[in-house]
Design an enzyme around this catalytic site. Structure first.
Site, PDB file in Angstrom:
ATOM      1  N   ASP A   1      -7.021  -4.190   5.193  1.00 11.86           N
ATOM      2  CA  ASP A   1      -5.328  -3.711   4.686  1.00 11.86           C
ATOM      3  C   ASP A   1      -5.383  -4.763   3.245  1.00 11.86           C
ATOM      4  O   ASP A   1      -5.622  -5.814   3.259  1.00 11.86           O
ATOM      5  CB  ASP A   1      -3.975  -4.913   5.481  1.00 11.86           C
ATOM      6  CG  ASP A   1      -3.109  -4.138   4.840  1.00 11.86           C
ATOM      7  OD1 ASP A   1      -2.789  -3.179   4.546  1.00 11.86           O
ATOM      8  OD2 ASP A   1      -2.271  -5.574   4.514  1.00 11.86           O
TER       9      ASP A   1
ATOM     10  N   THR B   1      -1.890   0.085   0.207  1.00  6.78           N
ATOM     11  CA  THR B   1      -2.418  -1.087  -0.682  1.00  6.78           C
ATOM     12  C   THR B   1      -3.418  -1.222  -1.731  1.00  6.78           C
ATOM     13  O   THR B   1      -4.102  -1.633  -2.401  1.00  6.78           O
ATOM     14  CB  THR B   1      -2.292  -2.217   0.135  1.00  6.78           C
ATOM     15  OG1 THR B   1      -2.773  -1.875   1.225  1.00  6.78           O
ATOM     16  CG2 THR B   1      -0.215  -2.579   0.042  1.00  6.78           C
ATOM     17  N   THR B   2      -4.909  -0.299  -0.731  1.00  5.83           N
ATOM     18  CA  THR B   2      -6.108  -0.916  -1.206  1.00  5.83           C
ATOM     19  C   THR B   2      -6.609   0.640  -2.503  1.00  5.83           C
ATOM     20  O   THR B   2      -7.267   0.062  -3.541  1.00  5.83           O
ATOM     21  CB  THR B   2      -7.114  -0.323  -0.378  1.00  5.83           C
ATOM     22  OG1 THR B   2      -6.486  -1.216   0.867  1.00  5.83           O
ATOM     23  CG2 THR B   2      -8.267  -0.630  -0.478  1.00  5.83           C
TER      24      THR B   2
ATOM     25  N   ASP C   1       1.818  -0.489   9.089  1.00  8.91           N
ATOM     26  CA  ASP C   1       2.216   0.434   7.656  1.00  8.91           C
ATOM     27  C   ASP C   1       2.076   1.501   7.444  1.00  8.91           C
ATOM     28  O   ASP C   1       3.520   2.472   7.159  1.00  8.91           O
ATOM     29  CB  ASP C   1       0.346   0.654   7.071  1.00  8.91           C
ATOM     30  CG  ASP C   1      -0.440  -0.493   6.255  1.00  8.91           C
ATOM     31  OD1 ASP C   1       0.662  -1.416   5.997  1.00  8.91           O
ATOM     32  OD2 ASP C   1      -1.263  -0.967   5.792  1.00  8.91           O
TER      33      ASP C   1
HETATM   34  P1  ADP Z   1      -4.790   1.553   2.149  1.00  8.69           P
HETATM   35  O1  ADP Z   1      -4.311   0.486   2.350  1.00  8.69           O
HETATM   36  O2  ADP Z   1      -4.912   2.137   0.078  1.00  8.69           O
HETATM   37  O3  ADP Z   1      -3.836   2.874   2.365  1.00  8.69           O
HETATM   38  P2  ADP Z   1      -6.457   2.842   3.692  1.00  8.69           P
HETATM   39  O4  ADP Z   1      -7.600   2.203   3.457  1.00  8.69           O
HETATM   40  O5  ADP Z   1      -5.776   3.742   4.499  1.00  8.69           O
HETATM   41  O6  ADP Z   1      -6.032   2.147   2.403  1.00  8.69           O
HETATM   42  O7  ADP Z   1      -7.149   4.432   2.674  1.00  8.69           O
HETATM   43  C1  ADP Z   1      -6.350   5.669   2.687  1.00  8.69           C
HETATM   44  C2  ADP Z   1      -7.085   7.049   1.500  1.00  8.69           C
HETATM   45  O8  ADP Z   1      -8.108   7.271   2.132  1.00  8.69           O
HETATM   46  C3  ADP Z   1      -6.172   8.109   1.023  1.00  8.69           C
HETATM   47  O9  ADP Z   1      -6.401   7.709   0.297  1.00  8.69           O
HETATM   48  C4  ADP Z   1      -6.350   9.119   2.299  1.00  8.69           C
HETATM   49  O10 ADP Z   1      -5.386  10.134   1.577  1.00  8.69           O
HETATM   50  C5  ADP Z   1      -7.252   9.228   2.680  1.00  8.69           C
HETATM   51  N1  ADP Z   1      -7.775   9.536   3.862  1.00  8.69           N
HETATM   52  C6  ADP Z   1      -7.439   8.522   5.194  1.00  8.69           C
HETATM   53  N2  ADP Z   1      -7.463   9.673   6.354  1.00  8.69           N
HETATM   54  C7  ADP Z   1      -8.468  10.375   5.898  1.00  8.69           C
HETATM   55  C8  ADP Z   1      -8.997  11.265   6.371  1.00  8.69           C
HETATM   56  N3  ADP Z   1      -9.376  12.002   7.827  1.00  8.69           N
HETATM   57  N4  ADP Z   1      -9.913  12.185   5.124  1.00  8.69           N
HETATM   58  C9  ADP Z   1     -10.024  12.326   3.967  1.00  8.69           C
HETATM   59  N5  ADP Z   1      -9.366  10.681   3.664  1.00  8.69           N
HETATM   60  C10 ADP Z   1      -8.780  10.424   4.271  1.00  8.69           C
HETATM   61 MG    MG Z   2      -4.012   2.642   4.474  1.00 12.76          MG
END
Ligand code: ADP
Ligand code: MG
Length: 536
Positions: A69, A102-103, A400
């Site tokens: 996170d 958040t990332t 989240d």
């Molecule tokens: P954050 O802390 O920003 O939420 P995450 O590690 O949760 O970071 O990653 C979120 C990103 O991953 C988003 O841009 C989302 O669209 C993308 N994402 C999540 N699941 C998938 C998937 N199955 N295929 C492609 N992209 C994905």
């Molecule tokens: Mg996320």
């Protein structure tokens, strides 16, 4: 620097003021800030997306946290640099407002700054860049409104919400169990949501955990779980339909606040003192009994004597219940929190349908599950996990997902994830930039390029060739003008995010754009960093 001698012939060194200073101003300062911010952003890049890596962080006292996170990573990194701290704050504000993304927000801000640096090198004024970014951000958010889809849901049809929460969970430790976990979160949110006012009070959802068991054992309790047990082992383990008294006063004789001394020099005096103490306890327990209470929840402890009396009077009790739980219990059972035994009356009691002490196979610990409260609005997600680190990370992941479900209750519009929304916004910004004739044109183009950082990072983290994947999507989005195409992180064979079910809330995406642009503008406007010892 020069060497001089004092009147006794001892040598000393004179350092000229200017030489000690490393302070930079103007464009150099802007560049130094950008560098600091970028290096913070770089750390998070590899954590983005479903194939993102985790970070292990060690606190000064040796505690280890493993997380994916963004907000948690930055918070624990103890960034010293002042500009770096702005990025930490950026991630925190996304966490506060939205809870997820958040990332992504930090990766985006890093890319915006990266492109700003190139423009600075071209000789563009920082303020013009900031203005161009602002214009581009407006175009991008308007584009989000154009491509968004509404996901209608109701208390019976929770599937749309579950799908969006599953996207959030897919990048977390619980990825394997994303469906059951997402269902738990959505059910929890809907249990406490006020669908008419479109509001969710997250205080009513408690995420409680206990080390041990399996992740699969995580469940939703329609009530409250507290990590306590009945104060006496011989008290009944299960109560049905009980009246509950909630006390914030201890079962103890009052202690005078002034200094005092009791002289006991005879047996009679000692016995008198003991009797007096006993009388206090008897009186306290009697008052509880008289009010009609069948269960006493106490914020403080009891004396053994009181515990014994409570047991004999058939009055089950729980002690050392924390302040937050006390408030939650009061809300759920409808009891009033009573600060003095004298004030305990029948109308201040609450009601609970069932109070059970449950044990968990692998551990000796027992917990109390309180269900069937008249004000059923409080729920608890009870998390199990192999060790403390996993447990904490599961809790953060569920947070989240809960936030995402809450955002959807507020506004049920979604866009497509996997970088699809970013690419679509990028194309829209590029189109708008071509209509701008001023220098801002360059800044808007830079903004559009920076938006690609998210799909690029997603592709890179999934082991796909980043540039090729991005251009392929961009080309198809342009040709087919459909904003559903994103990076196929899980190698499913399709880039259509609708088919893959990768959704994100519009609220979250917009907030990411706003916050990243804002912090970028802020950093571009700083042309001098003055520390306390340096100003002149
Ligand atoms: P954050 O802390 O920003 O939420 P995450 O590690 O949760 O970071 O990653 C979120 C990103 O991953 C988003 O841009 C989302 O669209 C993308 N994402 C999540 N699941 C998938 C998937 N199955 N295929 C492609 N992209 C994905
Ligand atoms: Mg996320």
């Amino acid at each position: 620097m020069s060497l001089a001698f004092d009147e006794y012939g001892r040598p000393f060194i004179i350092i000229r003021e200017q030489e000690r200073k490393s302070r930079v101003k103007g464009i150099e300062a802007v560049k130094a800030s950008i560098m600091a911010a970028k290096s913070v952003a770089r750390t998070l890049r590899s954590s983005l997306g479903p194939k993102g890596m985790d970070k292990m962080l060690q606190s000064p006292d040796g505690d280890v946290t493993i997380t994916n996170d963004g907000a948690t990573i930055l918070e624990m990194m103890e960034v010293e640099n002042q500009i770096g701290k702005l990025m930490v704050e950026l991630s925190k504000s996304q966490d506060h407002e939205i809870g997820d993304g958040t990332t992504g927000v930090v990766v985006l801000a890093g890319a915006l700054l990266d492109h700003a640096e190139a423009l600075l090198d071209m000789g563009m004024h920082p303020l013009r860049i900031a203005e161009g970014y602002e214009m581009a951000c407006k175009v991008a958010t308007e584009n989000l409104d154009k491509i968004k889809t509404r996901f209608d849901f109701s208390k019976e049809d929770i599937e749309p919400l579950v799908k969006v929460c599953m996207t959030t969970l897919s990048s977390k430790v619980v990825g394997r169990l994303k469906r059951p976990m997402a269902e738990i979160c959505v059910k929890a949110v809907l249990a406490v949501a006020d669908l008419e006012r479109r509001d969710v009070n997250l205080d009513l959802i408690k995420v409680e955990g206990k080390v041990g068991g399996k992740m699969e054992d995580t469940r939703l309790v329609e009530g409250i779980v507290i990590d306590k047990e009945f104060s006496h082992p011989q008290m009944p383990k299960q109560l049905k339909d009980v009246k509950v008294a909630i006390l914030t006063c201890p079962f103890e004789p009052p202690k005078p606040k002034t200094k005092h001394k009791v002289d006991i020099d005879t047996v009679e005096k000692f016995e008198a003192l003991r009797d007096a103490e006993k009388a206090y306890f008897t009186d306290m327990v009697q008052r509880c009994k008289d009010s009609g209470a069948e269960l006493v929840i106490c914020q403080w402890g009891f004396d053994d004597e009181a515990n014994h009396l409570l047991m004999h009077q058939n009055l089950p009790a729980v002690r050392w219940v924390g302040g937050v739980e006390i408030e939650l219990l009061a809300m759920a059972t409808g009891a009033r929190i009573v600060p003095r035994f004298q004030e305990l009356t029948a109308d201040k009691l609450g009601f609970a349908g069932s109070v059970k002490e449950v044990g968990f196979g692998t551990t000796k610990d027992r917990m109390l599950v309180i269900e069937g409260c008249p004000n059923l609005k409080a729920v608890t997600i009870f998390v199990r996990g192999g060790n403390r680190m996993v447990l904490d990370e599961i809790k953060r992941s569920l947070h989240d997902a809960i936030c995402v479900a809450r955002n959807l209750v507020r506004d049920n519009a979604i866009v497509y994830g996997g970088g699809a929304a970013e690419v679509s916004c990028g194309l829209a910004v590029e189109e708008a930039a071509d209509k701008v004739t001023g220098v801002e044109h360059y800044a808007m183009r830079a903004f559009a390029d920076a938006l690609s950082a998210v799909p690029l990072a997603l592709a890179e983290n999934s082991g796909l060739p980043p540039i090729e994947s991005l251009t392929a999507i961009k080309k198809r989005q342009l040709e087919e003008s459909n904003p559903y195409l994103g990076i196929d992180c899980n190698d499913t064979g399709t880039n259509d995010m609708r088919e893959q079910g990768v959704f994100e809330t519009v609220l979250g995406k917009k907030q990411q754009l706003f916050l990243a642009t804002q912090v970028c503008k802020m950093i571009l406007k700083i042309d001098d960093v003055i520390k306390p010892s340096e100003f002149d």
